[in-house]
Design an enzyme around this catalytic site. Structure first.
Site, short mmCIF file in Angstrom:
data_model
loop_
_atom_site.label_atom_id
_atom_site.label_comp_id
_atom_site.label_asym_id
_atom_site.label_seq_id
_atom_site.Cartn_x
_atom_site.Cartn_y
_atom_site.Cartn_z
N SER A 255 25.02 10.28 -44.73
CA SER A 255 25.88 11.47 -44.71
C SER A 255 27.17 11.07 -45.40
O SER A 255 27.49 9.88 -45.47
CB SER A 255 26.15 11.85 -43.26
OG SER A 255 27.29 12.65 -43.17
N TYR B 175 28.86 9.81 -35.06
CA TYR B 175 27.78 10.11 -36.01
C TYR B 175 28.02 9.36 -37.32
O TYR B 175 27.11 8.74 -37.88
CB TYR B 175 27.79 11.63 -36.22
CG TYR B 175 26.95 12.17 -37.35
CD1 TYR B 175 25.61 12.48 -37.16
CD2 TYR B 175 27.51 12.42 -38.61
CE1 TYR B 175 24.85 13.02 -38.20
CE2 TYR B 175 26.77 12.96 -39.64
CZ TYR B 175 25.42 13.25 -39.43
OH TYR B 175 24.69 13.79 -40.45
N1 LIG Z 1 23.25 19.47 -42.76
C1 LIG Z 1 24.18 18.73 -43.28
O1 LIG Z 1 25.24 19.21 -43.70
C2 LIG Z 1 23.98 17.24 -43.42
C3 LIG Z 1 24.98 16.51 -44.07
C4 LIG Z 1 24.82 15.15 -44.21
C5 LIG Z 1 23.68 14.52 -43.73
N2 LIG Z 1 22.72 15.22 -43.11
C6 LIG Z 1 21.55 14.49 -42.62
O2 LIG Z 1 20.37 15.10 -43.12
C7 LIG Z 1 19.30 14.90 -42.18
C8 LIG Z 1 18.69 16.25 -41.82
O3 LIG Z 1 19.70 17.04 -41.23
P1 LIG Z 1 19.56 18.61 -40.97
O4 LIG Z 1 20.81 19.22 -41.41
O5 LIG Z 1 18.26 19.10 -41.50
O6 LIG Z 1 19.57 18.59 -39.38
P2 LIG Z 1 18.78 19.46 -38.33
O7 LIG Z 1 19.50 19.34 -37.05
O8 LIG Z 1 18.48 20.81 -38.87
O9 LIG Z 1 17.41 18.64 -38.24
C9 LIG Z 1 17.29 17.39 -37.60
C10 LIG Z 1 15.90 17.35 -36.94
O10 LIG Z 1 15.73 16.08 -36.30
C11 LIG Z 1 15.01 16.33 -35.11
N3 LIG Z 1 15.23 15.28 -34.13
C12 LIG Z 1 16.38 15.02 -33.46
N4 LIG Z 1 16.19 14.02 -32.59
C13 LIG Z 1 14.89 13.64 -32.69
C14 LIG Z 1 14.10 12.67 -32.04
N5 LIG Z 1 14.61 11.89 -31.06
N6 LIG Z 1 12.81 12.54 -32.40
C15 LIG Z 1 12.28 13.33 -33.35
N7 LIG Z 1 12.99 14.27 -34.01
C16 LIG Z 1 14.27 14.42 -33.67
C17 LIG Z 1 15.56 17.67 -34.60
O11 LIG Z 1 14.69 18.28 -33.68
C18 LIG Z 1 15.74 18.45 -35.88
O12 LIG Z 1 14.64 19.27 -36.18
C19 LIG Z 1 19.92 14.18 -40.98
O13 LIG Z 1 19.68 12.79 -41.07
C20 LIG Z 1 21.40 14.48 -41.12
O14 LIG Z 1 22.17 13.51 -40.49
C21 LIG Z 1 22.84 16.57 -42.93
#
Ligand SMILES: NC(=O)c1ccc[n+]([C@@H]2O[C@H](COP(=O)([O-])OP(=O)(O)OC[C@H]3O[C@@H](n4cnc5c(N)ncnc54)[C@H](O)[C@@H]3O)[C@@H](O)[C@H]2O)c1
Length: 255
Positions: A147, A161
């Protein structure tokens, strides 16, 4: 060489965690279009079933697992090899964010929960996935998710985080050094603000507006814009990229 975005991925087994999340769904859909076979992993069976039902291609599998249970990793990987026919790609997206706008509000449970999912489980799953890749002798691709917080230290109540995502960058580099000898590349994708539940949950609207204002491209990305670089990293075209952190942030940060 075939020049297509998903070159080399037809028939390859791909394990995607966080598959029911905003970006995870887009990543599954994108891999489905390349002809790869995908195992979509997330917490709830109904949600991963829905993801798989909406994907192109065939041979995809939906699995509900809590990745904090490290004993579930080996069986999950073995199931991927058995049901997909092989395991060539791990795309590790599952993560959690608990915003605390004051560091005084952060509890030990907040720390453990985010580090257990975002870093500890990722390391052990990467290790478990690498084993059949090494045994198959065909190389492989591991794609982790960081991130922008790994660089900024976290904005909008996300210092814990951010620390877990900094760990992802270091760990990705270490795994790239360890696994390169087997033809396995290991890279991190570092999204900027992406329009998903993770970003929007509990986010102060003023912070959201300021994020947009600080992004040269002027908007918050859609999940599909993150999925493209993931498929690229998994493809034949990225064969000489390892240990990298790919910044996909609309210019929010430049590195
Ligand atoms: N959305 C953003 O702006 C953003 C920015 C930077 C990085 N990211 C990273 O991108 C990736 C995806 O993020 P996103 O925005 O799609 O998030 P999101 O919250 O929509 O999806 C994350 C998924 O991980 C699953 N999850 C959580 N804990 C779990 C566990 N213990 N076992 C199995 N599954 C589990 C959740 O159920 C969820 O469906 C993540 O690694 C996040 O840190 C997102």
């Amino acid at each position: 060489m075939t020049w297509s975005v998903g070159a080399g991925l037809e028939g390859k087994g791909v394990l995607v965690t966080g598959a029911a999340g905003g970006i995870g769904r887009a990543v599954c859909d994108a891999f489905g279009k390349t002809g790869a076979r995908v195992m979509a992993v997330d917490l709830e069976q109904a949600k991963v079933d829905e993801v798989v039902a909406g994907m192109e291609g065939s041979g995809h599998v939906a699995v509900a697992t809590d990745l904090r249970d490290l004993s579930a990793h080996e069986p999950l990987v073995q199931r991927a090899v058995a049901e997909l026919g092989n395991l060539y790609v791990l795309a590790s997206l599952a993560a959690v964010l608990r915003r605390r706008y004051s560091i005084d509000e952060i509890t030990e449970d907040d720390w453990d929960f985010q580090h257990d999912v975002n870093l500890k489980a990722v390391f052990f799953l990467c290790r478990a996935a690498a084993r059949p890749m090494i045994a198959a002798g065909q190389g492989g691709r591991i794609i982790t998710f960081s991130s922008q917080g790994w660089w900024t230290g976290g904005i909008g109540g996300s210092v814990v985080y951010a620390a877990s995502k900094g760990g992802i960058v270091s760990m990705t580099r270490g795994l790239a050094r360890t696994l390169g000898q087997y033809g396995i590349t290991v890279n991190a994708v570092s999204p900027g603000q992406t329009h998903t539940p993770m970003l929007m949950t509990g986010l102060d609207p003023k912070v959201y507006e300021s994020m947009k204002a600080q992004t040269p491209l002027g908007y918050v990305s859609e999940p599909e814009e993150i999925a493209g670089p993931v498929v690229f990293l998994a493809s034949r075209h990225a064969s000489y990229i390892t240990g990298s952190t790919i910044n996909v942030s609309g210019g929010y940060l430049m590195y």
